[in-house]
Design an enzyme around this catalytic site. Structure first.
Site, PDB file in Angstrom:
ATOM      1  N   LYS A 184    -120.824  63.851  10.704  1.00 27.52           N
ATOM      2  CA  LYS A 184    -120.994  64.848   9.645  1.00 27.52           C
ATOM      3  C   LYS A 184    -122.055  64.392   8.653  1.00 27.52           C
ATOM      4  O   LYS A 184    -121.870  63.403   7.943  1.00 27.52           O
ATOM      5  CB  LYS A 184    -119.695  65.079   8.867  1.00 27.52           C
ATOM      6  CG  LYS A 184    -119.843  66.273   7.902  1.00 27.52           C
ATOM      7  CD  LYS A 184    -118.769  66.346   6.847  1.00 27.52           C
ATOM      8  CE  LYS A 184    -119.048  65.517   5.629  1.00 27.52           C
ATOM      9  NZ  LYS A 184    -120.176  65.999   4.804  1.00 27.52           N
ATOM     10  N   GLY A 236    -121.056  55.899   1.935  1.00 29.52           N
ATOM     11  CA  GLY A 236    -121.023  56.799   0.789  1.00 29.52           C
ATOM     12  C   GLY A 236    -120.419  56.118  -0.417  1.00 29.52           C
ATOM     13  O   GLY A 236    -120.491  54.889  -0.543  1.00 29.52           O
ATOM     14  N   SER A 237    -119.798  56.923  -1.269  1.00 33.35           N
ATOM     15  CA  SER A 237    -119.308  56.367  -2.530  1.00 33.35           C
ATOM     16  C   SER A 237    -118.042  55.538  -2.323  1.00 33.35           C
ATOM     17  O   SER A 237    -117.268  55.756  -1.385  1.00 33.35           O
ATOM     18  CB  SER A 237    -119.021  57.497  -3.524  1.00 33.35           C
ATOM     19  OG  SER A 237    -117.855  58.180  -3.122  1.00 33.35           O
ATOM     20  N   THR A 238    -117.824  54.598  -3.231  1.00 36.79           N
ATOM     21  CA  THR A 238    -116.649  53.746  -3.168  1.00 36.79           C
ATOM     22  C   THR A 238    -115.376  54.576  -3.333  1.00 36.79           C
ATOM     23  O   THR A 238    -114.369  54.326  -2.670  1.00 36.79           O
ATOM     24  CB  THR A 238    -116.744  52.656  -4.250  1.00 36.79           C
ATOM     25  OG1 THR A 238    -117.847  51.800  -3.914  1.00 36.79           O
ATOM     26  CG2 THR A 238    -115.482  51.833  -4.321  1.00 36.79           C
ATOM     27  N   GLY A 241    -114.681  56.234  -0.130  1.00 33.97           N
ATOM     28  CA  GLY A 241    -114.349  55.170   0.808  1.00 33.97           C
ATOM     29  C   GLY A 241    -112.905  54.720   0.665  1.00 33.97           C
ATOM     30  O   GLY A 241    -112.193  54.503   1.659  1.00 33.97           O
ATOM     31  N   GLU A 258    -119.323  51.449   4.272  1.00 31.75           N
ATOM     32  CA  GLU A 258    -120.493  50.920   3.568  1.00 31.75           C
ATOM     33  C   GLU A 258    -120.612  51.747   2.307  1.00 31.75           C
ATOM     34  O   GLU A 258    -120.939  52.925   2.345  1.00 31.75           O
ATOM     35  CB  GLU A 258    -121.729  51.042   4.464  1.00 31.75           C
ATOM     36  CG  GLU A 258    -122.844  50.112   4.054  1.00 31.75           C
ATOM     37  CD  GLU A 258    -123.834  50.817   3.163  1.00 31.75           C
ATOM     38  OE1 GLU A 258    -123.593  50.786   1.931  1.00 31.75           O
ATOM     39  OE2 GLU A 258    -124.807  51.380   3.666  1.00 31.75           O
ATOM     40  N   CYS A 292    -127.949  52.482  -1.920  1.00 30.24           N
ATOM     41  CA  CYS A 292    -126.701  51.796  -2.264  1.00 30.24           C
ATOM     42  C   CYS A 292    -126.961  50.318  -2.551  1.00 30.24           C
ATOM     43  O   CYS A 292    -126.249  49.703  -3.336  1.00 30.24           O
ATOM     44  CB  CYS A 292    -125.685  51.966  -1.163  1.00 30.24           C
ATOM     45  SG  CYS A 292    -126.397  51.780   0.469  1.00 30.24           S
ATOM     46  N   GLU A 389    -122.409  52.149 -10.743  1.00 29.86           N
ATOM     47  CA  GLU A 389    -123.558  52.532  -9.940  1.00 29.86           C
ATOM     48  C   GLU A 389    -124.112  53.863 -10.452  1.00 29.86           C
ATOM     49  O   GLU A 389    -123.397  54.854 -10.528  1.00 29.86           O
ATOM     50  CB  GLU A 389    -123.126  52.676  -8.477  1.00 29.86           C
ATOM     51  CG  GLU A 389    -124.274  52.984  -7.557  1.00 29.86           C
ATOM     52  CD  GLU A 389    -123.853  53.031  -6.094  1.00 29.86           C
ATOM     53  OE1 GLU A 389    -122.767  53.551  -5.805  1.00 29.86           O
ATOM     54  OE2 GLU A 389    -124.617  52.529  -5.249  1.00 29.86           O
TER      55      GLU A 389
END
Lengths: 479, 319
Positions: A184, A236-238, A241, A258, A292, A389
């Site tokens: 996706k 993607g974002s933490t 995740g 990641e 990132c 971030e």
């Protein structure tokens, strides 16, 4: 003469790429209409609608996963490594042949400068496919036992910052190791993934080996939570995740993540100063800071801080912001309004916290989403702009006095994706690098990528490695 | 560069002070410098920018002939070309200078007259620089007396590489004095011969050494050694010019020489200047291209821009 040397516009032609007015989902080797709604993909530099793309529903995702399972059981798991390699080599070559088309489309959909999509993204995409093609028939020599087996169906969810490159990082090792995939792409940058689907057909890849489902968060959730997938790979974002890790917990699914980063770029007082300035620019202003592993925290030794910041400001004054399709553009558009607002918000937090903002003097186009290269000085570890971030062209400048303080501050973050070290002293590079709790450490350079080099994080930056021999482990039964 | 301009004079006091200063300059990372130069060379210079840059490049050329086979005839034809590069098009700017060996300076001077094209002479036992100081100074004096506007001297690379920085410094200073002796005002270009210095650290040090000793221009190469001028070497030298200005306020010129043959090459150098030291240097007073065959390629490109068609080598003059 002398008059100013103004570069005339040098736009790359967008005629090389044909964008359909709408796209369906790529399932089982065919483009099919989705059963859900649609979203519009826009050019962030102009706000022009590029195309309308299907939002895959739960039922669509189910179809895709079933197609991937069928392809895995009937075809791909029975295809020899050498045969799989042929397909991957073929894909790599087609990517090279269609590189201009891919670069222009990536720039239109993402907003990144054409010189980056042309010189960095697309060549690396081809390189990843070439690299993993080479592994496909050598897996028994990769150090994972005499006959390492694939996992099955991989669910892969990728971000918008390097749309096609992240696709390559995910799909190339998965196919090389004998898995099939449902991928996706991000909702704001689906178009190159859909063009990649066409490349799969052109390469005669068996139907169902690669499936592309477009959509937003709900589609991604349906995909990673689907009971028919054996492996989840997410970049993607933490925040997302963590949610994925929770949903996968207790299942048989293997997971690699990641996630975000807040990398320290450490500059010692003996650094090669002009190249350091370039490296700082490459670290945080490459791809508008939508990276990132961006070097978003500059840690500079106090004794050279003023001089370095002066040189940095002078250099930032030469960056050319504007039309991403212009071959001379250095800084393109912010990918979405949502991201622009987030950057603005966090920069505002920096102001409120008392850091000193400096912005490069450049005209922002009237239409589209733009943020001028910005740096904050007088930042301390306690500031949010030193911890969170920002994912934009915003650099926080902090100082240190001694090497041990540098290491301590660099590691004092919940993240741990990357770090940079600048010094002329080789022994100091080695000592500092080994003290970094970060997956990638660059010495006297930054943001350089190669398919042979593993990439991944410590702590909240995720787990698992992509790239290199290590990247194979994420798609094989290695225990 | 945190350096007090008033202390610069002290630097040239001894080998030790010079060494301490030059070795205290920030290092140059070779990979990084190469990367930066390569990145700048991808700039796309088109249409109006290209037309501007072609004329600018022509006006910056030191049209050069430095052969054992040079004759008065050859120099005469070069001088004619320098003043009117395209016989069919008077709008083409003249070149900055004609650069010749010492014995042809008088002739070039007579040919060029008050056209505005300068006479540059290579001196100081060019290209090797292997002669006594007395001979080098006499060589320079000879060129100045014959009417050279500019002296292109070579540094003693042997002395530089063996760390005798003071010797190099004093030699440059002595040549400079000759350039200015008896009411003369010849400009001094100091050739570092970067191909023999090899490292970028050396290039940076030699650039500073030349500027400390009074160079009006720093120049990459004689053209007799390979590699001659390269983009990264020029980048490092331009950075030295930029940093020198920061401290002293003085603008020192820069001249890459050798190996620059095509319009595309020339564009890359101009971009490098534009984005490293800025537009102040985009003038023949501060930037030169040491070249010979480059001029014809620039003329061909200029014709192409005017007519929309490529002509061919028979539509520019051979010299």
């Amino acid at each position: 003469m002398p008059t100013p040397f103004e570069y005339a516009p040098a736009p790359e032609s967008r005629a090389v790429v044909e964008i359909a007015s709408s796209y369906g989902l790529f399932i089982d080797g065919e483009f099919v209409d989705g059963t859900g709604t649609t979203i519009k993909s826009i050019n962030p530099a102009t706000e022009e609608v590029l195309s309308e793309v299907a939002v895959a529903s739960e039922a669509d995702v189910d179809l895709a996963v079933r197609a991937a399972r069928r392809a895995y059981t009937r075809v791909w798991s029975k295809t020899s490594g050498a045969e799989r390699a042929k397909y991957l080599y073929r894909i790599a070559r087609i990517v090279q042949e269609r590189s201009r088309e891919l670069a222009v489309l990536e720039t239109l959909d993402n907003g990144k400068p054409i010189k980056e999509s042309r010189d960095v993204d697309i060549p690396l995409v081809a390189a990843h496919f070439f690299y993993y093609a080479g592994w496909a028939d050598k897996l028994e020599h990769a150090g994972f036992g005499p006959d390492p087996k694939p996992l099955g169906v991989a669910a892969q969810v990728i971000p918008w910052n390097f749309p096609l490159l992240m696709l390559a990082w995910k799909i190339a090792p998965a196919l090389a190791t004998g898995n099939t995939v449902v991928l996706k792409p991000a909702e704001t940058t689906p178009l190159t993934a859909l063009l990649f689907a066409d490349i799969c057909r052109q390469a005669d890849l068996p139907p169902g080996v690669v499936n592309i489902v477009t959509g937003a968060g709900e589609t991604g959730k349906a995909l990673v939570e689907h009971p028919g997938v054996d492996k989840v790979a997410f970049t993607g974002s933490t925040e997302v995740g963590k949610a994925i890790a929770r949903s996968v917990a207790g299942t048989e699914k293997r997971l690699t993540l990641e996630l975000g980063g807040k990398a320290a770029n450490i500059v010692f007082d003996d650094a090669p100063i002009d190249q350091t300035v370039e490296g700082i620019v490459a670290g945080i202003f490459f791809n508008q800071g939508h990276v990132c592993c961006a070097g978003s925290r500059l840690l500079v030794q106090e004794s050279i801080a003023d001089e370095l910041v002066e040189r940095l400001k002078r250099r930032l004054g030469t960056l050319r912001l504007g039309d991403p399709l212009d071959k001379n553009t250095d800084i393109g558009a912010i990918n979405s309004l949502e991201q622009l607002e987030r950057i603005r918000h966090l920069a505002g937090v920096g102001d409120d916290e008392g850091a000193e903002r400096w912005t490069a003097d450049c005209d922002l186009p009237a239409k589209g989403y733009w943020f001028a290269p910005t740096l904050f000085t007088g930042v301390s570890q306690a500031h949010r702009i030193a911890r969170e971030e920002i994912f934009g062209p915003v650099l926080s400048v902090l100082t240190f006095r001694t090497p041990s303080e540098a290491v301590e501050k660099a590691n004092n973050t919940p993240y741990g994706l990357s770090a940079g070290i600048w010094t002329d002293k080789g022994s100091r590079i080695l000592k500092t690098a080994s003290a970094m709790r970060a997956g990638v450490v660059w010495a006297n350079t930054f943001n350089r990528f190669d398919p042979t080099s593993p990439f991944g994080g410590y702590k909240e930056s995720g787990y698992g490695r992509e790239g290199g021999r290590h990247g194979l482990a994420a798609y094989l039964h290695v225990d | 560069m945190l350096l007090d301009p008033t202390s610069l004079g002290e630097v040239g006091r001894s080998d030790a002070t010079l060494r301490r200063f030059l070795h205290g300059l920030p290092g140059v990372d070779q990979v990084g410098a190469d990367t930066r130069a390569a990145a700048l060379s991808t700039r796309s210079i088109k249409t109006t920018a290209k037309a501007f840059a072609i004329d600018l490049a022509i006006s910056m050329i030191d049209l050069t002939t430095l052969e054992g086979a040079d004759t008065p005839g050859k120099v005469r034809s070069l001088c004619a070309k320098a003043q009117r590069p395209d016989p069919h098009d008077g709008s083409v700017p003249r070149t900055a200078a004609v650069c010749v060996y010492n014995d042809l300076v008088g002739l070039a001077r007579a040919e060029l007259g008050d056209s505005g094209v300068k006479v540059a002479a290579v001196a100081t036992a060019f290209p090797s620089g292997r002669a006594s100081l007395a001979v080098k100074l006499a060589d320079t004096r000879d060129a100045v007396v014959q009417g050279a506007d500019e002296i292109d001297m070579v540094i003693d690379r042997g002395a530089f590489l063996s760390g005798r920085y003071l010797e190099v410094f004093e030699e440059i200073a002595a040549v400079k004095q000759v350039c200015l002796a008896d009411g003369a005002s010849a400009h001094l270009k100091v050739i570092l011969e970067t191909g023999e210095l090899q490292t970028y650290d050396n290039v940076r040090r030699a650039s500073w050494l030349a500027m400390l000793a009074g160079a009006d221009f720093i120049k990459t190469s004689t053209g007799k050694i390979s590699p001659a001028a390269t983009l990264p070497v020029t980048l490092v030298m331009l950075e030295a010019c930029r940093d020198w200005r920061e401290i002293t306020g003085e603008l020192v010129g820069m001249k890459p020489a050798g190996g620059i043959r095509t319009t595309k090459d020339a564009m890359k150098y101009l971009v490098l200047v534009n984005e490293t030291v800025g537009t102040d240097w985009l003038t023949p007073d501060l930037f030169r291209l040491g070249a010979s065959s480059l001029l014809n390629d620039l003329l061909l490109q200029r014709q192409k821009m005017a007519t929309g068609r490529y002509s061919g080598p028979d539509y520019v003059t051979v010299d």
